[in-house]
Motif scaffolding. Structure first.
Motif, PDB file in Angstrom:
ATOM      1  N   GLY A  49      18.846 -17.291 -10.481  1.00 35.94           N
ATOM      2  CA  GLY A  49      18.462 -17.600  -9.095  1.00 35.94           C
ATOM      3  C   GLY A  49      19.385 -18.660  -8.507  1.00 35.94           C
ATOM      4  N   TYR A  52      22.720 -17.260  -7.819  1.00 34.31           N
ATOM      5  CA  TYR A  52      22.667 -16.395  -6.633  1.00 34.31           C
ATOM      6  C   TYR A  52      22.786 -17.270  -5.376  1.00 34.31           C
ATOM      7  N   GLU A  53      22.053 -18.406  -5.378  1.00 38.59           N
ATOM      8  CA  GLU A  53      22.111 -19.317  -4.224  1.00 38.59           C
ATOM      9  C   GLU A  53      23.518 -19.863  -4.030  1.00 38.59           C
ATOM     10  N   GLY A  99       5.677  -8.484   2.345  1.00 39.10           N
ATOM     11  CA  GLY A  99       7.048  -8.950   2.568  1.00 39.10           C
ATOM     12  C   GLY A  99       7.761  -9.270   1.275  1.00 39.10           C
ATOM     13  N   ILE A 101       8.521  -8.158  -2.736  1.00 38.44           N
ATOM     14  CA  ILE A 101       8.407  -7.042  -3.683  1.00 38.44           C
ATOM     15  C   ILE A 101       8.578  -7.485  -5.144  1.00 38.44           C
ATOM     16  N   HIS A 102       8.660  -8.802  -5.388  1.00 43.50           N
ATOM     17  CA  HIS A 102       8.807  -9.262  -6.776  1.00 43.50           C
ATOM     18  C   HIS A 102       7.510  -8.982  -7.535  1.00 43.50           C
ATOM     19  N   TYR A 103       7.632  -8.353  -8.701  1.00 42.61           N
ATOM     20  CA  TYR A 103       6.388  -8.048  -9.429  1.00 42.61           C
ATOM     21  C   TYR A 103       6.421  -8.425 -10.909  1.00 42.61           C
ATOM     22  N   GLY A 105       6.634 -11.270 -12.621  1.00 40.89           N
ATOM     23  CA  GLY A 105       5.714 -12.351 -12.999  1.00 40.89           C
ATOM     24  C   GLY A 105       4.261 -11.915 -12.848  1.00 40.89           C
ATOM     25  N   SER A 147       0.652 -13.557  -5.654  1.00 46.19           N
ATOM     26  CA  SER A 147       1.984 -13.902  -6.131  1.00 46.19           C
ATOM     27  C   SER A 147       2.944 -13.920  -4.951  1.00 46.19           C
ATOM     28  N   SER A 151      10.301 -17.633   0.182  1.00 48.34           N
ATOM     29  CA  SER A 151       9.727 -18.550   1.165  1.00 48.34           C
ATOM     30  C   SER A 151       9.392 -17.841   2.472  1.00 48.34           C
ATOM     31  N   ALA A 200       2.258 -18.269 -15.968  1.00 49.04           N
ATOM     32  CA  ALA A 200       1.151 -17.319 -16.091  1.00 49.04           C
ATOM     33  C   ALA A 200       0.058 -17.819 -17.036  1.00 49.04           C
TER      34      ALA A 200
HETATM   35  C1  B12 Z   1      14.580 -10.485 -10.377  1.00 46.55           C
HETATM   36  C2  B12 Z   1      14.674 -11.024  -8.970  1.00 46.55           C
HETATM   37  C3  B12 Z   1      14.691 -10.097  -7.938  1.00 46.55           C
HETATM   38  C4  B12 Z   1      14.478  -8.588  -8.145  1.00 46.55           C
HETATM   39  C5  B12 Z   1      12.947  -8.370  -8.270  1.00 46.55           C
HETATM   40  C6  B12 Z   1      12.585  -7.248  -9.211  1.00 46.55           C
HETATM   41  C7  B12 Z   1      11.091  -7.004  -9.111  1.00 46.55           C
HETATM   42  N1  B12 Z   1      10.739  -5.880  -8.570  1.00 46.55           N
HETATM   43  O1  B12 Z   1      10.273  -7.857  -9.426  1.00 46.55           O
HETATM   44  C8  B12 Z   1      15.055  -7.992  -6.819  1.00 46.55           C
HETATM   45  C9  B12 Z   1      16.494  -7.629  -7.022  1.00 46.55           C
HETATM   46  C10 B12 Z   1      14.322  -6.776  -6.251  1.00 46.55           C
HETATM   47  C11 B12 Z   1      14.983  -9.209  -5.895  1.00 46.55           C
HETATM   48  C12 B12 Z   1      15.049  -9.103  -4.522  1.00 46.55           C
HETATM   49  C13 B12 Z   1      15.124 -10.202  -3.674  1.00 46.55           C
HETATM   50  N2  B12 Z   1      15.186 -11.492  -4.021  1.00 46.55           N
HETATM   51 CO1  B12 Z   1      14.812 -12.100  -5.821  1.00 46.55          CO
HETATM   52  N3  B12 Z   1      14.838 -12.889  -7.500  1.00 46.55           N
HETATM   53  C14 B12 Z   1      14.746 -12.426  -8.720  1.00 46.55           C
HETATM   54  C15 B12 Z   1      14.827 -13.574  -9.758  1.00 46.55           C
HETATM   55  C16 B12 Z   1      16.239 -13.625 -10.321  1.00 46.55           C
HETATM   56  C17 B12 Z   1      13.838 -13.514 -10.902  1.00 46.55           C
HETATM   57  C18 B12 Z   1      12.376 -13.346 -10.502  1.00 46.55           C
HETATM   58  C19 B12 Z   1      11.582 -13.077 -11.747  1.00 46.55           C
HETATM   59  O2  B12 Z   1      11.189 -11.946 -12.023  1.00 46.55           O
HETATM   60  N4  B12 Z   1      11.393 -14.132 -12.587  1.00 46.55           N
HETATM   61  C20 B12 Z   1      10.763 -14.000 -13.908  1.00 46.55           C
HETATM   62  C21 B12 Z   1       9.255 -14.092 -13.780  1.00 46.55           C
HETATM   63  C22 B12 Z   1       8.613 -13.970 -15.165  1.00 46.55           C
HETATM   64  O3  B12 Z   1       8.971 -15.359 -13.252  1.00 46.55           O
HETATM   65  P1  B12 Z   1       8.008 -15.583 -11.985  1.00 46.55           P
HETATM   66  O4  B12 Z   1       8.093 -14.459 -11.059  1.00 46.55           O
HETATM   67  O5  B12 Z   1       8.203 -16.965 -11.487  1.00 46.55           O
HETATM   68  O6  B12 Z   1       6.547 -15.452 -12.627  1.00 46.55           O
HETATM   69  C23 B12 Z   1       6.009 -16.395 -13.538  1.00 46.55           C
HETATM   70  C24 B12 Z   1       5.133 -17.444 -12.867  1.00 46.55           C
HETATM   71  O7  B12 Z   1       5.610 -17.831 -11.604  1.00 46.55           O
HETATM   72  C25 B12 Z   1       3.778 -16.837 -12.863  1.00 46.55           C
HETATM   73  N5  B12 Z   1       3.307 -16.104 -11.684  1.00 46.55           N
HETATM   74  C26 B12 Z   1       3.965 -15.279 -10.852  1.00 46.55           C
HETATM   75  N6  B12 Z   1       3.128 -14.811  -9.911  1.00 46.55           N
HETATM   76  C27 B12 Z   1       1.920 -15.335 -10.161  1.00 46.55           C
HETATM   77  C28 B12 Z   1       0.718 -15.200  -9.495  1.00 46.55           C
HETATM   78  C29 B12 Z   1      -0.394 -15.895  -9.954  1.00 46.55           C
HETATM   79  C30 B12 Z   1      -1.700 -15.746  -9.257  1.00 46.55           C
HETATM   80  C31 B12 Z   1      -0.281 -16.739 -11.102  1.00 46.55           C
HETATM   81  C32 B12 Z   1      -1.462 -17.464 -11.587  1.00 46.55           C
HETATM   82  C33 B12 Z   1       0.931 -16.876 -11.768  1.00 46.55           C
HETATM   83  C34 B12 Z   1       2.013 -16.174 -11.293  1.00 46.55           C
HETATM   84  O8  B12 Z   1       3.762 -15.939 -13.949  1.00 46.55           O
HETATM   85  C35 B12 Z   1       5.058 -15.615 -14.407  1.00 46.55           C
HETATM   86  C36 B12 Z   1       5.152 -15.924 -15.875  1.00 46.55           C
HETATM   87  O9  B12 Z   1       4.934 -17.287 -16.133  1.00 46.55           O
HETATM   88  C37 B12 Z   1      14.489 -14.816  -8.858  1.00 46.55           C
HETATM   89  C38 B12 Z   1      15.051 -16.138  -9.359  1.00 46.55           C
HETATM   90  C39 B12 Z   1      13.964 -17.042  -9.923  1.00 46.55           C
HETATM   91  N7  B12 Z   1      14.191 -18.284  -9.782  1.00 46.55           N
HETATM   92  O10 B12 Z   1      12.963 -16.649 -10.436  1.00 46.55           O
HETATM   93  C40 B12 Z   1      15.049 -14.358  -7.493  1.00 46.55           C
HETATM   94  C41 B12 Z   1      14.474 -14.922  -6.167  1.00 46.55           C
HETATM   95  C42 B12 Z   1      12.960 -15.023  -6.241  1.00 46.55           C
HETATM   96  N8  B12 Z   1      14.855 -13.909  -5.198  1.00 46.55           N
HETATM   97  C43 B12 Z   1      15.254 -14.409  -4.095  1.00 46.55           C
HETATM   98  C44 B12 Z   1      15.699 -13.657  -2.973  1.00 46.55           C
HETATM   99  C45 B12 Z   1      16.292 -14.432  -1.816  1.00 46.55           C
HETATM  100  C46 B12 Z   1      15.583 -12.269  -2.959  1.00 46.55           C
HETATM  101  C47 B12 Z   1      15.955 -11.330  -1.794  1.00 46.55           C
HETATM  102  C48 B12 Z   1      15.549 -11.836  -0.388  1.00 46.55           C
HETATM  103  C49 B12 Z   1      17.463 -11.049  -1.880  1.00 46.55           C
HETATM  104  C50 B12 Z   1      18.025 -10.212  -0.756  1.00 46.55           C
HETATM  105  N9  B12 Z   1      18.961 -10.806  -0.032  1.00 46.55           N
HETATM  106  O11 B12 Z   1      17.621  -9.098  -0.535  1.00 46.55           O
HETATM  107  C51 B12 Z   1      15.194 -10.048  -2.188  1.00 46.55           C
HETATM  108  C52 B12 Z   1      13.761 -10.077  -1.630  1.00 46.55           C
HETATM  109  C53 B12 Z   1      13.156  -8.751  -1.545  1.00 46.55           C
HETATM  110  C54 B12 Z   1      11.691  -8.882  -1.120  1.00 46.55           C
HETATM  111  N10 B12 Z   1      11.406  -8.511   0.113  1.00 46.55           N
HETATM  112  O12 B12 Z   1      10.866  -9.305  -1.888  1.00 46.55           O
HETATM  113  C55 B12 Z   1      15.191 -15.917  -4.085  1.00 46.55           C
HETATM  114  C56 B12 Z   1      14.035 -16.468  -3.248  1.00 46.55           C
HETATM  115  C57 B12 Z   1      14.468 -17.743  -2.543  1.00 46.55           C
HETATM  116  C58 B12 Z   1      13.482 -18.213  -1.553  1.00 46.55           C
HETATM  117  N11 B12 Z   1      13.254 -19.517  -1.560  1.00 46.55           N
HETATM  118  O13 B12 Z   1      12.929 -17.498  -0.781  1.00 46.55           O
HETATM  119  C59 B12 Z   1      15.149 -16.253  -5.596  1.00 46.55           C
HETATM  120  C60 B12 Z   1      14.368 -17.533  -5.952  1.00 46.55           C
HETATM  121  C61 B12 Z   1      16.621 -16.390  -6.045  1.00 46.55           C
HETATM  122  C62 B12 Z   1      17.288 -17.605  -5.420  1.00 46.55           C
HETATM  123  N12 B12 Z   1      17.229 -18.760  -6.076  1.00 46.55           N
HETATM  124  O14 B12 Z   1      17.839 -17.505  -4.376  1.00 46.55           O
HETATM  125  N13 B12 Z   1      14.874 -10.350  -6.596  1.00 46.55           N
END
Ligand code: B12
Length: 214
Positions: A49, A52-53, A99, A101-103, A105, A147, A151, A200
């Protein structure tokens, strides 16, 4: 450095798909804690992430990262399901807000909650507020997990919570609302959620507390 000597977060951060999957398989075979493996992968995802930024990775990098994480999930989640025996019970509705589509986590959370004995309904991704409300009325969950990783969807999450709170007033339901993903205390206050976490497993504990308190 050869990829087999890199640590797991680095293999993930460098999108070394085969090396990541080999490492995860080996560590699972050695009986390593699946939560720890997952945490290390998440660390690598955070680095992706950041890169990417910084313009080092493009959207294709994020897509590739998502693919790798999905495959890691396929290896780890069945092991988790086998290890944990269910104790709790209760109904939980989860989903990713409109808005967004991340799934990945959210799906990890779903498996963990099921491991801990909860009945989980997953509304999916990019879910509009009225769909959450409709499902909440049908399912009558004791808690709802939203989830959100981007932003630009914080306002949607805020709206979802107000639609849920207003819409459930006429019912006798008052589910606790937990947000997770790229969130913090400030966002929690902004959107009007009851709790937040970006891990999680601590999410599971919060759900347990809410539901046991009901
Ligand atoms: C993989 C990824 C994608 C994939 C998603 C695949 C999929 N279908 O899920 C794809 C390529 C589709 C994608 C698209 C985009 N992405 Co993206 N993506 C990522 C990335 C690299 C990893 C996310 C991830 O899966 N992490 C691993 C999981 C395990 O972690 P997690 O989601 O945080 O979940 C954990 C906890 O948070 C918790 N959790 C999550 N949800 C919930 C809910 C509840 C209730 C609870 C209790 C816990 C919980 O449980 C998990 C396990 O502990 C992140 C970078 C990052 N820092 O995470 C960027 C990131 C989230 N993406 C980002 C961006 C900008 C985008 C796009 C806008 C890019 C673009 N220009 O098109 C699009 C958005 C599309 C949309 N409309 O949603 C930015 C968001 C920045 C911001 N502040 O808004 C990030 C942070 C990257 C960055 N640093 O710039 N992305």
């Amino acid at each position: 450095m050869p990829e087999s000597r890199m640590d797991l977060p680095t293999q993930v951060a460098e999108l070394r798909e085969n090396a990541v999957l080999d490492t995860v398989r080996q560590r699972l075979e050695q009986g390593d804690d699946p939560f720890r493996i997952m945490e290390e992968c998440q660390k690598g995802m955070l680095r992706i992430g950041e890169q990417y930024e910084q313009g080092i990775y493009y959207i294709s990098g994020l897509i590739m990262a998502g693919e790798i994480m999905n495959q890691v999930g396929e290896l780890i989640l069945p092991v988790l399901e086998d290890r944990v025996t269910a104790h709790a019970s209760g109904r939980i509705l989860i989903g990713t807000v409109q808005g967004d589509i991340h799934y990945i986590g959210k799906n990890i959370l779903k498996v963990l909650l099921r491991c801990w004995g909860f009945t989980v309904f997953d509304a999916g991704e990019d879910v509009p507020a009225d769909v959450f409300l409709k499902q909440a009325k049908e399912i009558a969950p004791q808690a709802i997990g939203l989830s959100c990783l981007i932003s630009s969807s914080f306002d949607t999450m805020k709206n979802t919570i107000s639609v849920l709170k207003a819409g459930l007033l006429e019912t006798n339901l008052s589910p606790g609302i937990i947000i997770g993903g790229m969130v913090d205390q400030q966002i929690c206050e902004y959107v009007g959620a009851d709790h937040w976490t970006n891990d999680a497993m601590s999410g599971v504990r919060i759900f347990q507390k809410i539901i046991q308190g009901n």
